[in-house]
Design a protein around this motif. Structure first.
Motif, PDB file in Angstrom:
ATOM      1  N   HIS A  86      14.344 -14.460  17.974  1.00 31.22           N
ATOM      2  CA  HIS A  86      14.892 -15.797  17.694  1.00 31.22           C
ATOM      3  C   HIS A  86      14.603 -16.183  16.243  1.00 31.22           C
ATOM      4  O   HIS A  86      13.887 -17.144  15.954  1.00 31.22           O
ATOM      5  N   ASP A  87      15.202 -15.414  15.340  1.00 29.31           N
ATOM      6  CA  ASP A  87      14.968 -15.623  13.912  1.00 29.31           C
ATOM      7  C   ASP A  87      16.238 -15.988  13.139  1.00 29.31           C
ATOM      8  O   ASP A  87      16.208 -16.146  11.922  1.00 29.31           O
ATOM      9  N   GLY A  88      17.381 -16.098  13.847  1.00 34.04           N
ATOM     10  CA  GLY A  88      18.608 -16.493  13.189  1.00 34.04           C
ATOM     11  C   GLY A  88      19.414 -15.353  12.593  1.00 34.04           C
ATOM     12  O   GLY A  88      20.455 -15.592  11.978  1.00 34.04           O
ATOM     13  N   TYR A  89      18.957 -14.113  12.806  1.00 31.55           N
ATOM     14  CA  TYR A  89      19.666 -12.981  12.217  1.00 31.55           C
ATOM     15  C   TYR A  89      20.558 -12.249  13.209  1.00 31.55           C
ATOM     16  O   TYR A  89      21.315 -11.356  12.835  1.00 31.55           O
ATOM     17  N   THR A  90      20.469 -12.621  14.487  1.00 31.71           N
ATOM     18  CA  THR A  90      21.379 -12.104  15.504  1.00 31.71           C
ATOM     19  C   THR A  90      21.974 -13.287  16.243  1.00 31.71           C
ATOM     20  O   THR A  90      21.256 -14.054  16.889  1.00 31.71           O
ATOM     21  N   LEU A  91      23.279 -13.458  16.114  1.00 29.91           N
ATOM     22  CA  LEU A  91      23.978 -14.598  16.694  1.00 29.91           C
ATOM     23  C   LEU A  91      25.061 -14.116  17.651  1.00 29.91           C
ATOM     24  O   LEU A  91      25.425 -12.940  17.639  1.00 29.91           O
ATOM     25  N   LEU A  92      25.566 -15.028  18.452  1.00 30.72           N
ATOM     26  CA  LEU A  92      26.610 -14.694  19.429  1.00 30.72           C
ATOM     27  C   LEU A  92      27.841 -15.539  19.185  1.00 30.72           C
ATOM     28  O   LEU A  92      27.748 -16.747  19.006  1.00 30.72           O
ATOM     29  N   LEU A  93      29.001 -14.880  19.164  1.00 29.19           N
ATOM     30  CA  LEU A  93      30.266 -15.609  19.205  1.00 29.19           C
ATOM     31  C   LEU A  93      30.586 -15.787  20.691  1.00 29.19           C
ATOM     32  O   LEU A  93      31.200 -14.927  21.321  1.00 29.19           O
ATOM     33  N   GLY A  94      30.115 -16.863  21.247  1.00 29.56           N
ATOM     34  CA  GLY A  94      30.263 -17.108  22.676  1.00 29.56           C
ATOM     35  C   GLY A  94      31.556 -17.814  23.012  1.00 29.56           C
ATOM     36  O   GLY A  94      32.247 -18.351  22.137  1.00 29.56           O
ATOM     37  N   THR A  95      31.888 -17.834  24.292  1.00 26.48           N
ATOM     38  CA  THR A  95      33.150 -18.400  24.755  1.00 26.48           C
ATOM     39  C   THR A  95      32.962 -19.153  26.069  1.00 26.48           C
ATOM     40  O   THR A  95      31.874 -19.168  26.643  1.00 26.48           O
ATOM     41  N   GLY A  96      34.053 -19.734  26.537  1.00 27.93           N
ATOM     42  CA  GLY A  96      34.031 -20.363  27.843  1.00 27.93           C
ATOM     43  C   GLY A  96      33.790 -19.377  28.966  1.00 27.93           C
ATOM     44  O   GLY A  96      33.443 -19.777  30.077  1.00 27.93           O
ATOM     45  N   SER A  97      33.971 -18.091  28.680  1.00 27.28           N
ATOM     46  CA  SER A  97      33.644 -17.066  29.679  1.00 27.28           C
ATOM     47  C   SER A  97      32.140 -16.788  29.696  1.00 27.28           C
ATOM     48  O   SER A  97      31.512 -16.812  30.751  1.00 27.28           O
ATOM     49  N   THR A  98      31.565 -16.523  28.529  1.00 22.93           N
ATOM     50  CA  THR A  98      30.149 -16.163  28.487  1.00 22.93           C
ATOM     51  C   THR A  98      29.256 -17.312  28.933  1.00 22.93           C
ATOM     52  O   THR A  98      28.200 -17.093  29.527  1.00 22.93           O
ATOM     53  N   HIS A  99      29.683 -18.557  28.636  1.00 23.21           N
ATOM     54  CA  HIS A  99      28.811 -19.693  28.912  1.00 23.21           C
ATOM     55  C   HIS A  99      29.364 -20.687  29.930  1.00 23.21           C
ATOM     56  O   HIS A  99      28.680 -21.667  30.253  1.00 23.21           O
ATOM     57  N   GLY A 100      30.568 -20.449  30.443  1.00 28.10           N
ATOM     58  CA  GLY A 100      31.116 -21.380  31.414  1.00 28.10           C
ATOM     59  C   GLY A 100      31.434 -20.773  32.760  1.00 28.10           C
ATOM     60  O   GLY A 100      31.139 -21.357  33.797  1.00 28.10           O
ATOM     61  N   THR A 101      32.022 -19.576  32.755  1.00 28.23           N
ATOM     62  CA  THR A 101      32.461 -18.981  34.017  1.00 28.23           C
ATOM     63  C   THR A 101      31.581 -17.818  34.485  1.00 28.23           C
ATOM     64  O   THR A 101      31.275 -17.709  35.668  1.00 28.23           O
ATOM     65  N   ASN A 102      31.165 -16.943  33.566  1.00 29.12           N
ATOM     66  CA  ASN A 102      30.345 -15.790  33.975  1.00 29.12           C
ATOM     67  C   ASN A 102      29.093 -16.190  34.756  1.00 29.12           C
ATOM     68  O   ASN A 102      28.759 -15.555  35.769  1.00 29.12           O
ATOM     69  N   PRO A 103      28.362 -17.225  34.319  1.00 30.01           N
ATOM     70  CA  PRO A 103      27.154 -17.596  35.055  1.00 30.01           C
ATOM     71  C   PRO A 103      27.427 -18.043  36.483  1.00 30.01           C
ATOM     72  O   PRO A 103      26.530 -18.020  37.329  1.00 30.01           O
ATOM     73  N   LEU A 302      28.552 -28.812  21.211  1.00 32.51           N
ATOM     74  CA  LEU A 302      28.646 -27.533  21.922  1.00 32.51           C
ATOM     75  C   LEU A 302      27.864 -27.583  23.224  1.00 32.51           C
ATOM     76  O   LEU A 302      28.334 -27.099  24.260  1.00 32.51           O
ATOM     77  N   ALA A 303      26.670 -28.159  23.189  1.00 31.32           N
ATOM     78  CA  ALA A 303      25.858 -28.257  24.409  1.00 31.32           C
ATOM     79  C   ALA A 303      26.605 -29.035  25.491  1.00 31.32           C
ATOM     80  O   ALA A 303      26.594 -28.654  26.672  1.00 31.32           O
ATOM     81  N   ALA A 304      27.278 -30.117  25.098  1.00 34.85           N
ATOM     82  CA  ALA A 304      28.040 -30.914  26.059  1.00 34.85           C
ATOM     83  C   ALA A 304      29.226 -30.136  26.613  1.00 34.85           C
ATOM     84  O   ALA A 304      29.569 -30.259  27.800  1.00 34.85           O
ATOM     85  N   THR A 305      29.854 -29.308  25.771  1.00 35.15           N
ATOM     86  CA  THR A 305      30.982 -28.483  26.215  1.00 35.15           C
ATOM     87  C   THR A 305      30.526 -27.476  27.269  1.00 35.15           C
ATOM     88  O   THR A 305      31.204 -27.258  28.280  1.00 35.15           O
ATOM     89  N   VAL A 306      29.379 -26.849  27.038  1.00 32.81           N
ATOM     90  CA  VAL A 306      28.841 -25.886  28.006  1.00 32.81           C
ATOM     91  C   VAL A 306      28.551 -26.574  29.337  1.00 32.81           C
ATOM     92  O   VAL A 306      28.928 -26.085  30.411  1.00 32.81           O
ATOM     93  N   ARG A 307      27.894 -27.718  29.284  1.00 32.90           N
ATOM     94  CA  ARG A 307      27.572 -28.446  30.518  1.00 32.90           C
ATOM     95  C   ARG A 307      28.836 -28.841  31.272  1.00 32.90           C
ATOM     96  O   ARG A 307      28.908 -28.718  32.505  1.00 32.90           O
ATOM     97  N   SER A 308      29.830 -29.302  30.535  1.00 29.10           N
ATOM     98  CA  SER A 308      31.086 -29.726  31.170  1.00 29.10           C
ATOM     99  C   SER A 308      31.789 -28.562  31.856  1.00 29.10           C
ATOM    100  O   SER A 308      32.275 -28.697  32.990  1.00 29.10           O
TER     101      SER A 308
END
Length: 326
Positions: A86-103, A302-308
């Motif tokens: 968690h140092d900011g050098y590896t990031l994720l281009l996440g989507t509504g799939s990775t953070h909304g539907t997959n879980p 973004l946090a609100a979008t994930v929760r929604s």
């Protein structure tokens, strides 16, 4: 019950004392930054990442590279970032799939979309277009719904695969419109569109950037836009909500995440740089040309979008009994 409560308090305590990242966050960035795209090269997620990365590299004064790590609907790449330093050098281009539907869809997943990530910035949002085979006797979403009601269980729709965003978009339409249609999963957009044009399925949701060429050539028929407002690319196409399904609103979105525990100073810097990039004319125009609307805002947006999304899709997943056993 008592042991469960104790476990919760133990988790809260562990999170409160966990290291927040390297003490030299003020020196960030002093090495190459890697954005993991959890899907193959050439797709919509990859395009978004490669449009934003050069601008971030320029403004941060450090190389920003893209690494495609596809698999399991984006879960492989997302898991890799969740487990990264968690140092900011590896990031994720996440989507509504990775953070909304997959879980919600996967019975086993290597990450938690809220606990394991720090939201950085919502980059873009994009509606999907509801399209039909030209031989289906409908001209819009309202007529498709009427046809489906007259022939329950006889129409079929395609998707990128079970649990994909366009699968859930169609199931949301089924639920809100009170219709029954059959799901046919494919391995991505290309084979799905091939079967749609060939008449093996009757309708599907797909990205505006993907469908606009088919629509303009007359190969498929546009029926409606999935978002609450019309697409800037095809402004004459009415929304589904305008056609007798009030409240229908579903969009694909693309965002930058860091592993949980990344220093807040790093998160704030990255958020600032993303928002600056979205203001650049070439970036904004580039996104609009492919049907993506720049969004931006703070990490809280973004946090609100994930929760929604988690709340919205949980109902559909449960109602339709959608699940994937890896």
């Amino acid at each position: 019950m008592r042991s469960a409560v104790c476990t919760v308090f133990a988790l809260i305590f562990a999170l409160s004392v966990a290291p927040s990242g390297p003490a030299h966050a003020a020196d960030y960035p002093n090495q190459i930054i890697k954005i993991i795209v959890p899907f193959p090269p050439g797709g919509g997620v990859d395009v978004v990442a490669r449009m934003i990365a050069p601008r971030l590299s320029e403004s941060l004064g450090q190389s920003v590279i893209i690494e495609n790590r596809g698999g399991a609907g984006g879960s492989v790449g997302a898991t890799a970032v969740a487990q990264a330093p968690h140092d900011g050098y590896t990031l994720l281009l996440g989507t509504g799939s990775t953070h909304g539907t997959n879980p919600l869809v996967y019975t086993r997943l290597g990450y938690d979309p809220v606990r394991d990530f720090a939201p950085v910035a919502l980059i873009t949002s994009a509606p999907m277009m509801l399209v039909a085979n030209n031989d289906v006797p409908v001209k819009n979403a309202a007529e498709l719904i009427a046809l489906a009601k007259s022939k329950p269980g006889e129409l079929s729709f395609g998707s990128y695969g079970t649990g994909s965003n366009n699968h859930l978009f169609a199931e949301l339409l089924n639920s809100m419109a009170g219709i029954q249609t059959n799901h046919i999963p494919y391995r991505g957009s290309a084979p799905m569109m091939t079967d749609l044009i060939g008449g093996r399925i009757q309708f599907a949701f797909d990205g505006v950037a993907t469908t606009v060429g088919y629509i303009r050539s007359g190969t498929v028929r546009p029926l409606g836009v999935s978002s609450a407002k019309r697409s800037l690319v095809l402004p004459d196409a009415p929304t589904i909500a305008e056609q007798g399904v009030p409240g229908f609103d579903a969009s694909a979105w693309f965002a930058l995440f860091a592993p949980a525990g990344t220093p807040q100073a790093v998160i704030d810097l990255l958020n600032h740089k993303v928002n600056d990039a979205l203001k650049a004319a070439e970036v904004k125009d580039g996104f609009l040309k492919i049907g993506n609307e720049p969004v931006g805002g703070g990490p809280d947006v973004l946090a609100a979008t994930v929760r929604s999304d988690l709340q919205k899709w949980a109902t559909i997943v449960r109602e339709k009994n959608i699940h994937i056993d890896p």
